[in-house]
Design an enzyme around this catalytic site. Sequence first.
Site, PDB file in Angstrom:
ATOM      1  N   ASP A   1       0.840  -1.187   0.000  1.00 31.40           N
ATOM      2  CA  ASP A   1       0.000   0.000   0.000  1.00 31.40           C
ATOM      3  C   ASP A   1       0.884   1.248   0.000  1.00 31.40           C
ATOM      4  OD1 ASP A   1      -2.329   1.629   0.339  1.00 31.40           O
ATOM      5  OD2 ASP A   1      -1.978   1.662   2.500  1.00 31.40           O
TER       6      ASP A   1
ATOM      7  N   ASP B   1      -2.131  -0.722   5.934  1.00 27.44           N
ATOM      8  CA  ASP B   1      -2.468  -0.184   7.254  1.00 27.44           C
ATOM      9  C   ASP B   1      -3.961  -0.275   7.550  1.00 27.44           C
ATOM     10  OD1 ASP B   1      -2.843   1.796   5.223  1.00 27.44           O
ATOM     11  OD2 ASP B   1      -2.920   3.368   6.737  1.00 27.44           O
TER      12      ASP B   1
ATOM     13  N   ASP C   1      -0.408   4.910   0.865  1.00 29.50           N
ATOM     14  CA  ASP C   1      -0.774   5.868   1.915  1.00 29.50           C
ATOM     15  C   ASP C   1      -0.726   5.216   3.291  1.00 29.50           C
ATOM     16  OD1 ASP C   1      -1.236   7.601  -0.186  1.00 29.50           O
ATOM     17  OD2 ASP C   1      -3.383   7.198  -0.226  1.00 29.50           O
TER      18      ASP C   1
END
Length: 185
Positions: free
Chosen positions: A9, A134, A11
């Site tokens: 990922d 996250d 961000d």
Amino acid sequence: MAKKRIAIDMDGVMADLTQHYCDWYFERTGERVTKEQLNGVPETTGFPQEGIVHHFLHTPGFFRTAPVMEGSQRVILDLMERYEVFIVSAAVEFPQSLAEKIDWLKEHFPFISWKNIVFCGLKTIVNADFMIDDYDKNLRYFEGERLLFTAPHNVHYEDYNRYDTWEDVAKFFAAQPEPAVPHIA
């Protein structure tokens, strides 16, 4: 034998959006908010002026100017020697972010080919051996090994192996067995 695949990922994992939120908020309001103050609250919330941080996500230049997560460049470059690495971002949620994220990757991760960048809506389409993310919403339905990268909004998640830093990620992958090399007769 094909290399194992890692989906990473952007961000909150490669780009330190939490610090970016704090910096942009301070620049626009003069009020300082720390990452620690945001522990346990949903992303973009927890700031005195509610809603302003969510507005940042729609502001031109926001994604382009995000700081790089410490250690991510070196570790990802090292991982690319042993694994097939794909950057997977749900960028289509914020359409103006598409070009900004590509430019950000070109600047900070020039060693990642455009062929290894995937922008999507839902990450349920991702097929890899490992995913570093996250968010529970991305890891929950992933069928490979799930690596939760720590962020303030996920400090209460307990269902995943947690990695606080890119050094922790590097240690995890260093402990993985080398892929078998096919015997050539």
